[in-house]
Design an enzyme around this catalytic site. Structure first.
Site, PDB file in Angstrom:
ATOM      1  N   LYS A   1      10.150  -2.687   1.662  1.00  0.00           N
ATOM      2  CA  LYS A   1       9.114  -2.859   0.630  1.00  0.00           C
ATOM      3  C   LYS A   1       8.989  -1.596  -0.217  1.00  0.00           C
ATOM      4  O   LYS A   1       8.876  -1.652  -1.445  1.00  0.00           O
ATOM      5  CB  LYS A   1       7.756  -3.162   1.280  1.00  0.00           C
ATOM      6  CG  LYS A   1       7.670  -4.518   1.966  1.00  0.00           C
ATOM      7  CD  LYS A   1       6.344  -4.624   2.709  1.00  0.00           C
ATOM      8  CE  LYS A   1       6.276  -5.887   3.553  1.00  0.00           C
ATOM      9  NZ  LYS A   1       5.080  -5.916   4.404  1.00  0.00           N
TER      10      LYS A   1
ATOM     11  N   GLY B   1      -3.646   0.575   7.926  1.00  0.00           N
ATOM     12  CA  GLY B   1      -2.619  -0.255   7.291  1.00  0.00           C
ATOM     13  C   GLY B   1      -2.122  -1.352   8.215  1.00  0.00           C
ATOM     14  O   GLY B   1      -1.590  -2.363   7.761  1.00  0.00           O
TER      15      GLY B   1
ATOM     16  N   CYS C   1       0.819  -1.217   0.000  1.00  0.00           N
ATOM     17  CA  CYS C   1       0.000   0.000   0.000  1.00  0.00           C
ATOM     18  C   CYS C   1       0.851   1.265   0.000  1.00  0.00           C
ATOM     19  O   CYS C   1       0.461   2.289  -0.552  1.00  0.00           O
ATOM     20  CB  CYS C   1      -0.939   0.001   1.202  1.00  0.00           C
ATOM     21  SG  CYS C   1      -0.104  -0.290   2.773  1.00  0.00           S
TER      22      CYS C   1
ATOM     23  N   HIS D   1      -2.575   7.029   3.007  1.00  0.00           N
ATOM     24  CA  HIS D   1      -1.121   7.138   3.119  1.00  0.00           C
ATOM     25  C   HIS D   1      -0.662   8.358   2.307  1.00  0.00           C
ATOM     26  O   HIS D   1      -0.969   8.465   1.110  1.00  0.00           O
ATOM     27  CB  HIS D   1      -0.431   5.895   2.564  1.00  0.00           C
ATOM     28  CG  HIS D   1      -0.549   4.680   3.437  1.00  0.00           C
ATOM     29  ND1 HIS D   1      -1.181   4.671   4.657  1.00  0.00           N
ATOM     30  CD2 HIS D   1      -0.089   3.404   3.232  1.00  0.00           C
ATOM     31  CE1 HIS D   1      -1.101   3.444   5.178  1.00  0.00           C
ATOM     32  NE2 HIS D   1      -0.457   2.666   4.341  1.00  0.00           N
TER      33      HIS D   1
ATOM     34  N   GLN E   1       1.801   6.999   7.229  1.00  0.00           N
ATOM     35  CA  GLN E   1       0.886   5.899   6.950  1.00  0.00           C
ATOM     36  C   GLN E   1      -0.208   5.750   8.006  1.00  0.00           C
ATOM     37  O   GLN E   1       0.041   5.797   9.209  1.00  0.00           O
ATOM     38  CB  GLN E   1       1.685   4.592   6.803  1.00  0.00           C
ATOM     39  CG  GLN E   1       2.654   4.685   5.644  1.00  0.00           C
ATOM     40  CD  GLN E   1       3.346   3.380   5.290  1.00  0.00           C
ATOM     41  OE1 GLN E   1       4.427   3.396   4.705  1.00  0.00           O
ATOM     42  NE2 GLN E   1       2.755   2.246   5.613  1.00  0.00           N
TER      43      GLN E   1
END
Length: 361
Positions: free
Chosen positions: A213, A188, A158, A251, A184
């Site tokens: 990531k 999440g 995400c 986000h 964020q």
């Protein structure tokens, strides 16, 4: 489509599972016929299993309330009810890898929100507007799995949705170095403020695994298929910090970019606003009409005003300006559980359906 495809949701009781359930209500192509979760939820109705833990801001769809939750580990049984499944299971990475492959081997396509298979070389990780050609690696995956129609496809993390598509739109200007800081939302982590009261008025400067990531997954999206697997791109080099902030959904990213070529502000905005992909060309049910928009106001995009742009499937960009150290900087905003999670996976499934990868059994 004459008849709706039968869909199962694995991990249906968790937050992303709930988001799948809410997004698939009245879907023109798909009907949720099976919900599966851990053995402790199995045997209860969906309404009983979720109880007071329904986290969406719309009511639980009537059509799923009385569905009896199946045991996600009874793979053959669940697979026998459906044409394909969405996966949002909460297990260890190794368990997720194993169970998603088990479903694929029953000739049931798996469209996953999980990170477990994002680096499996022959599993496509796709933002449908950005790298739909990576679905072509599925034929090699089927050879490995020994399947005719079963496979796994995943969507990326995400956190990258608010800047990776932007950099894709600017590809012709050759971005080669990027600094991104993401702010964020707590959803999440599968949480609300009720679950996580210590996040109220708080900032936590660490989210496990998220920075790796955020730095690496865009490179896989921009990669190419070679020898039956996806080889990641080498540029742009990305360095990232990921911060948890007291926001429920959305986000935000603050991004700095260096380019080899010298674009003007007008060119950058034009490439953003005119950027289209296959979902827009094919007019897929969940596709935003305009994938990315630029907002001129100094104080936009804002989570409270802009997170639901294009039903949460669009990306809002603002504050594009020249920088004294890097070339340009901007702010991006995306909905982390819609575009960034379940909605992105639904759009992947729609494109896979339109291209014939997912069909009725």
């Amino acid at each position: 489509m004459d008849k709706k495809l039968r869909v199962g949701v694995l991990g249906a009781t968790g937050m992303v599972g709930q988001r799948f359930i809410s997004l698939l209500e009245n879907h023109p192509w798909y009907e949720v016929v099976a919900v599966a979760a851990s053995p402790r939820s199995a045997g209860k109705t969906y309404e009983e299993a979720v109880g007071g833990r329904w986290k969406m801001d719309t009511p639980m769809p009537e059509a799923v309330k009385k569905l009896v939750v199946m045991n996600v580990n009874e793979v053959e049984k669940v697979a026998g009810e459906v044409d394909f499944v969405f996966s949002a299971v909460d297990m260890t990475k190794e368990e997720i890898k194993a169970i998603e492959e088990a479903y694929a081997k029953t000739e049931t396509p798996v469209v996953s929100n999980n990170s477990a298979h994002r680096w499996t070389p022959d599993v496509p990780m796709v933002i449908p507007e950005v790298n739909p050609e990576h679905f072509e690696v599925i034929k090699f995956q089927k050879e490995r799995l020994g399947t005719k129609r079963g496979f796994i496809a995943v969507k990326p993390n995400c956190s990258i949705q608010s800047y990776a598509p932007v950099l894709t739109a600017w590809k012709e200007f050759e971005p080669y170095e990027v600094v991104a800081t993401t702010y964020q939302a707590i959803s999440g982590a599968g949480k609300t403020f009720q679950d996580w009261p210590e996040m109220v008025g708080n900032v936590i400067p660490y989210i496990g695994g998220e920075e790796e990531k955020s730095e690496q997954e865009p490179l896989r999206i921009w990669g190419r298929i070679e020898g039956g697997q996806i080889v990641k791109a080498s540029e742009p080099v990305i360095t990232c910090q990921c911060i948890r902030v007291p926001v429920l959904n959305g986000h935000t990213a603050a991004v700095f970019v260096k380019f080899r070529k010298n674009p003007t502000k007008e060119e950058l905005i034009n490439r953003l606003e005119s950027f289209k992909g296959l979902p827009q060309e094919l007019n897929l049910p969940s596709a935003p009409k305009q994938f990315m928009r630029y907002m001129e106001e100094d104080n936009r995009p804002q989570v409270t005003l802009d997170v639901d742009y294009e039903n949460g499937m669009g990306i809002s960009i603002g504050r594009l300006r020249e920088d004294t150290v890097y070339d340009w900087k901007f702010i991006g905003l995306s909905h982390n559980t819609v575009r960034g999670a379940a909605g992105g996976a639904v759009l992947c499934a729609e494109l896979l359906t339109a291209q014939g990868y997912i069909q009725a059994k």
